[in-house]
Scaffold this motif. Structure first.
Motif, short mmCIF file in Angstrom:
data_model
loop_
_atom_site.label_atom_id
_atom_site.label_comp_id
_atom_site.label_asym_id
_atom_site.label_seq_id
_atom_site.Cartn_x
_atom_site.Cartn_y
_atom_site.Cartn_z
N ARG A 210 -106.17 12.39 7.57
CA ARG A 210 -107.37 12.97 8.16
C ARG A 210 -107.80 12.24 9.43
N HIS A 211 -107.02 11.22 9.83
CA HIS A 211 -107.37 10.50 11.05
C HIS A 211 -106.61 11.13 12.22
N ASP A 228 -106.20 17.07 6.07
CA ASP A 228 -106.68 17.52 4.76
C ASP A 228 -108.20 17.51 4.65
N THR A 269 -103.09 11.82 -3.97
CA THR A 269 -101.86 12.10 -3.20
C THR A 269 -100.72 12.51 -4.13
P1 NAD Z 1 -102.98 2.39 5.57
O1 NAD Z 1 -104.05 2.14 4.58
O2 NAD Z 1 -103.15 1.97 6.98
O3 NAD Z 1 -102.62 3.95 5.58
C1 NAD Z 1 -102.90 4.81 4.53
C2 NAD Z 1 -103.30 6.18 5.09
O4 NAD Z 1 -103.46 7.08 4.00
C3 NAD Z 1 -104.62 6.17 5.87
O5 NAD Z 1 -104.40 6.67 7.17
C4 NAD Z 1 -105.51 7.11 5.04
O6 NAD Z 1 -106.39 7.91 5.84
C5 NAD Z 1 -104.49 7.99 4.33
N1 NAD Z 1 -104.99 8.67 3.14
C6 NAD Z 1 -105.92 8.29 2.23
N2 NAD Z 1 -106.09 9.24 1.28
C7 NAD Z 1 -105.24 10.25 1.61
C8 NAD Z 1 -104.94 11.51 1.01
N3 NAD Z 1 -105.54 11.93 -0.12
N4 NAD Z 1 -104.00 12.29 1.60
C9 NAD Z 1 -103.37 11.88 2.72
N5 NAD Z 1 -103.61 10.70 3.35
C10 NAD Z 1 -104.54 9.90 2.79
O7 NAD Z 1 -101.72 1.67 4.93
P2 NAD Z 1 -100.15 1.52 5.28
O8 NAD Z 1 -99.93 0.23 5.97
O9 NAD Z 1 -99.60 2.76 5.89
O10 NAD Z 1 -99.61 1.35 3.78
C11 NAD Z 1 -99.69 2.47 2.89
C12 NAD Z 1 -99.39 2.02 1.47
O11 NAD Z 1 -98.05 1.54 1.38
C13 NAD Z 1 -100.27 0.86 0.97
O12 NAD Z 1 -100.58 1.08 -0.39
C14 NAD Z 1 -99.36 -0.33 1.11
O13 NAD Z 1 -99.72 -1.37 0.26
C15 NAD Z 1 -98.06 0.31 0.70
N6 NAD Z 1 -96.83 -0.44 1.02
C16 NAD Z 1 -95.86 -0.45 0.08
C17 NAD Z 1 -94.67 -1.09 0.31
C18 NAD Z 1 -93.58 -1.05 -0.71
O14 NAD Z 1 -92.65 -1.86 -0.65
N7 NAD Z 1 -93.60 -0.13 -1.65
C19 NAD Z 1 -94.48 -1.77 1.51
C20 NAD Z 1 -95.48 -1.73 2.48
C21 NAD Z 1 -96.67 -1.06 2.23
#
Ligand code: NAD
Ligand code: ZN
Length: 379
Positions: A210-211, A228, A269
């Motif tokens: 949504r950003h 969304d 999600t």
């Molecule tokens: P971030 O918080 O910057 O980005 C998350 C995005 O999701 C935001 O832009 C937010 O607006 C959006 N969002 C929130 N609710 C939503 C919805 N219902 N529908 C769609 N979009 C929605 O974080 P990031 O750096 O992109 O990291 C994302 C996730 O990945 C975090 O949980 C992070 O910890 C995880 N991560 C996991 C691993 C892994 O190894 N599995 C590695 C790195 C990061």
């Protein structure tokens, strides 16, 4: 040395800490040239984990080797290297199978698996948002870079975590050429999943967030942006796929997801993906979901609970892969794509700062301030 240190919820400071040093013969010591702030740091920054005050942040690290232990054979002083966020040994039961994300040697708690730099629940290791970093099992963990390391520093640093993590989401989802792919989240990880799906030859990539600033970055690489807060994302995906649903879905948000009204819903999600991915399609979940916090009574996320629509998931015969990314599985080939100018993950970098500016950057990245997509720190 100077380092970004956790002081308590939503409070970091740059303070002097003891220099990182070689502790074991297999260690290498790296002078950090670039280190990123990650969405994963925010779990600790916001005080939702057991991260202790005084610990150093930073698991997305790259730099120059300044010292090697006596048992290091391949890595040399002066090498430019990028470091997977996973700290792994290479010889345990899990590493042998390529599952360096669940290494059994580097995690001191025998009932746990998987270690990382500057991370809660993942071992005692110092982070790289600092001048120096100790890298255990240096020959195994450090990936060497070529002559272009400095020119493409902001690209190669993404090999430490988010580029392989986005790629891992597409692997677990099973993306193949010609697929339609829906991605939840246009944060750094979601954008890397979009890039990875494109590299793999997806015919259509749809990114939900949504950003507007983040959705615009998705559009820059040819993805379809779905806001969304304005449209129902499930309907939008069905409309884009002749009513069938997308072949694959990538979850890149985690337990901090909000529903379209902006209320906390750790399942938002996953349910969006279950309902917008087709029968027998695949879903890869890399967004972080944490286990139950025994003391938690309030937020659903802290209780480790997400009310997913399992009936629909089961009925549709979908598959789902979850968990952390085994960075080493992908970082070499993604490095070579960057070297060949076939991938440029630095397009998401919004801010390049010095260590001293870290506190302000954490505040802005945590509030998802307009234009703060990915912060790279140059110690
Ligand atoms: P971030 O918080 O910057 O980005 C998350 C995005 O999701 C935001 O832009 C937010 O607006 C959006 N969002 C929130 N609710 C939503 C919805 N219902 N529908 C769609 N979009 C929605 O974080 P990031 O750096 O992109 O990291 C994302 C996730 O990945 C975090 O949980 C992070 O910890 C995880 N991560 C996991 C691993 C892994 O190894 N599995 C590695 C790195 C990061
Ligand atoms: Zn990260």
């Amino acid at each position: 040395m100077k380092a970004v240190v956790y002081q308590g919820p939503k409070d970091v400071a740059v303070t002097d800490v003891p220099d990182a040093e070689i502790e074991r013969p297999t260690d290498v010591l790296v002078k950090i040239t670039t280190t990123n702030i990650c969405g994963s740091d925010l779990h600790m920054y916001e005080g939702r984990t057991s991260f202790e005050k005084g610990r150093t942040f930073g698991h997305e690290n790259m730099g120059e080797v300044v010292e090697i232990g006596k048992g290091v054979e391949k890595i040399k002083v002066g090498d430019r290297v990028v470091l997977p966020f996973n700290i792994s040994c290479g010889f345990c039961k899990n590493c042998e199978r390529g599952l360096t994300n669940y290494c059994l040697t580097t995690q001191p708690d025998p009932s746990a698996a998987g270690a990382a730099y500057g991370f809660a629940e993942m071992g005692p290791y110092g982070g790289g948002q600092a001048e120096l970093l100790r890298v255990p099992f240096g020959d195994h963990n450090a990936l060497r870079l070529g002559e272009d390391a400095q020119d493409k520093e902001n690209d190669y640093v993404m090999l430490s975590d988010i580029f392989p993590t986005g790629y891992h989401a597409t692997e677990m989802a099973g993306v193949i050429p010609g697929d339609s792919v829906v991605i939840a989240g246009a944060g750094p990880v979601g954008l890397m999943a979009a890039l990875s799906a494109t590299i793999k030859g997806a015919a259509k990539v749809m990114v939900v967030d949504r950003h507007p600033d983040r959705l615009a970055l998705a559009e820059q690489i040819g993805a379809i942006a779905i806001d969304d807060s304005k449209t129902d994302p499930v309907q939008a995906v069905l409309d884009e796929t002749m009513g069938l649903g997308a072949d694959r879905g990538c979850e890149c948000v985690g337990y901090q997801a909000h529903d379209p009204q902006g209320n906390e819903d750790p399942a938002a999600t996953l349910n969006m993906l279950i309902n917008s991915v087709r029968f027998t399609g695949g879903i890869g979940t890399v967004g972080v979901f944490v286990p139950q916090d025994p003391g938690a009574k309030g937020e659903l996320a802290k209780q480790g609970k997400a009310a997913i629509d399992f009936g629909t998931h089961w009925f549709k015969g979908q598959t789902m892969g979850n968990g952390q990314c085994p960075v080493k599985k992908y970082n070499r080939r993604l490095r070579d794509l960057i070297a060949a100018d076939k991938a440029k993950p630095s397009w998401i970098v919004s801010h390049e700062i010095s260590l001293d500016q870290a506190a302000d950057a954490y505040r802005n990245f945590d509030s998802r301030s307009e234009g703060w997509t990915k912060v790279v720190i140059k110690p």
